[in-house]
Enzyme design. Sequence first.
Site, PDB file in Angstrom:
ATOM      1  CB  SER A   1      -7.453 -20.300  17.322  1.00  0.00           C
ATOM      2  OG  SER A   1      -7.753 -19.317  16.217  1.00  0.00           O
ATOM      3  CG  ASN A   2      -5.503 -23.464  12.217  1.00  0.00           C
ATOM      4  OD1 ASN A   2      -4.099 -23.941  12.746  1.00  0.00           O
ATOM      5  ND2 ASN A   2      -6.353 -23.998  11.843  1.00  0.00           N
TER       6      ASN A   2
END
Length: 326
Positions: free
Chosen positions: A71-72
């Site tokens: 996840s960014n």
Amino acid sequence: MLPRLELAHLPTPLWHHAELDRVVGCEVWVKRDDMSSGAAAGNKIRKLEYLLADARARRAAVVITCGGIQSNHARATVLLTAELGMASVVFLRVADPSQSVPPVGNVLLDRMAGAEIRLITPEQYRRRNELMAAAADAIAAGGRAAYVIPEGGSNGLGSLGYVAAMREVEAQLDAGAAGGRGFDAVAHACGSGGTLAGVALGLAVTRVAPRAVAFAVCDTRAYFEAAVTPMIAQARALAPELAPPAPFDVRDEWKGPAYGVATDEQKAFIVEVARRTGLVLDPVYTGKALFGLARTPDRPARVLFLHTGGLPGLLAQGGELEVALG
Ligand SMILES: *Cc1c(COP(=O)(O)O)cnc(C)c1O
């Protein structure tokens, strides 16, 4: 005025490359939100300027959020909470939580910045909001205030980051960037909907473009149309000066085989863009979105494409891109 922290390096550049116009088949200006910071760069930092200001105002000591293993959004949250002196807990989705996760890409940065990582199954992830609320209660019972940020930082408050981004683009146009002229559409990747909600609201109060085109990388058009409606309502309740949103389309035919999985054609497109222009797209979001734009028959003539980041995720997926490297 809602509180907002100055966390991003703004304004991000408006970038144009004649070779990119040829690859995509229309005039493309790129809003370089991949340059909105160092390791915390991408679209999430704009949402977090509002969300973490709210967390601070509520005297939170711990911030809780969630996402996929790469996840960014989780990575940006973890790095920025470390910068602000807050702790973080991140619920990350993996196929099998009993397997160890290699420290690469986003999860490497999560671990470097000291996040407490809780691996959960896809099934548990469906109940992520309950899990995060329970974690917040447990932390509160221990005497510290916890602040929960939903997936992608996508709620009404977070979406205001992209209202501000559209105002930023308008100021750049006013100063003569991109010939001073607005665009036919703003195009971007859509994963949890907060960027789209903010862009649609921002376009309604600026001269940047008359509409938005969001390229889904997961779920469906109907899912996102339903998801952004409450975010837009929430944002307008928080910022009553906002008008009803500009029209937007969600395109879901270019999302590839699954979230985080790209076709060989999409991978080849990402490599072609890098070789012809030096612009690096990621295979989960921006690569699929720009590929979708290039393949859309009725694409607008002059587009503002939001480069929403994702470089650490790309660097964790080198093996999957190898087929396209020649
Ligand atoms: C999260 C993300 C998106 C999607 O933004 P949403 O607001 O979640 O729809 C697009 N690109 C990148 C690189 C992202 O990390």
